[in-house]
Design an enzyme around this catalytic site. Structure first.
Site, PDB file in Angstrom:
ATOM      1  N   CYS A 242      19.989  33.479  63.642  1.00  0.00           N
ATOM      2  CA  CYS A 242      21.116  33.451  62.719  1.00  0.00           C
ATOM      3  C   CYS A 242      20.822  34.200  61.416  1.00  0.00           C
ATOM      4  CB  CYS A 242      21.551  32.027  62.409  1.00  0.00           C
ATOM      5  SG  CYS A 242      23.201  31.962  61.668  1.00  0.00           S
TER       6      CYS A 242
ATOM      7  N   GLU B 211      22.720  36.821  67.122  1.00  0.00           N
ATOM      8  CA  GLU B 211      21.320  36.672  67.503  1.00  0.00           C
ATOM      9  C   GLU B 211      20.828  38.025  68.003  1.00  0.00           C
ATOM     10  OE1 GLU B 211      19.874  34.015  66.834  1.00  0.00           O
ATOM     11  OE2 GLU B 211      21.266  32.326  67.010  1.00  0.00           O
TER      12      GLU B 211
END
Length: 229
Positions: free
Chosen positions: A6, A107
């Site tokens: 993240c 991601e």
């Protein structure tokens, strides 16, 4: 190989629409940050929090380090849910619970120099409400003294093929409860653990490597690569 958990998120809508999706009729809007498909650490992003009994939207620096820790600790961008009760995060759990609304997060997989970004979002494409800890107020030496971190937890289940951790996301009603300053810290932690949306609520696909540059933006970054099925 995973590069970062993240490290960016997709916040491409205006704050008023996120507030509407949150289920509130209105809020105190004080931020000026523009929507972006590529929100990066070290930038100011709008988040939701409670102030004097009213929902407020403020722009805050993505990153946090306590002023006393300047020579001891690096700036953090994420915080593990498993550690929120410790001395460092405990104060923010009591006074700085916040929510970062978004349309998804990113991601990465692949080796350095060949990083492949993935866009992770709800299957129903509704906004996500990521739990955050924030320190509000002016800073003295560094912007991160007045900033926020996203809470992360074990990704358990299907999401481990892109990362073993994920942002802690709640539905709107539970996220509103998280913001309630009257909710004791212990109960807030239990809420985050027990009501976090699971991997079955999400889907993900590969997007353009242009997203690797934090300076790039635009809706084309949200499109799946042509070979995605």
């Amino acid at each position: 190989m995973i590069v970062r958990m993240c490290g960016r998120f997709d916040q491409n809508d205006i704050a008023r629409r996120y507030v509407a999706a949150f289920g509130w009729a209105d809020a105190a809007y004080r931020g000026q940050a523009r929507p972006t498909c590529n929100a990066a650490p070290g930038t100011y992003r709008p988040l939701l929090h409670m102030e004097d009994g009213q929902l407020a939207v403020d722009d805050l620096y993505w990153g946090y380090r306590a002023s006393w820790a300047a020579e001891k600790l690096p700036v953090c961008y994420n915080a593990r849910l498993e550690k929120v009760a410790n001395k460092y995060w405990g104060r923010l759990m009591k006074t700085g619970r916040a929510v970062v609304p978004a349309n998804g997060w990113y991601e990465w997989t692949g080796e350095k120099g060949k990083r492949q970004p993935w866009h992770v979002h709800r299957k129903d494409r509704e906004p996500i409400f990521m739990l955050a800890l924030a320190n509000f107020g002016p800073f003295k030496e560094h912007k991160a003294e007045s900033g926020f971190v996203l809470l992360t937890a074990d990704a358990s289940g299907g999401m481990v093929d892109i990362h073993d951790r994920r942002p802690v996301c709640l539905n709107a009603a539970d996220a509103a409860l998280w913001l309630d300053p009257g909710l004791p810290m212990e109960q807030a932690e239990m809420l985050a653990r027990s009501m976090a949306l699971g991997p079955e609520e999400f889907e993900w696909y590969r997007v353009s490597p242009e997203l690797n540059n934090a300076g790039n933006d635009g809706e084309h970054l949200l499109l799946p690569l042509p070979d995605e099925t």
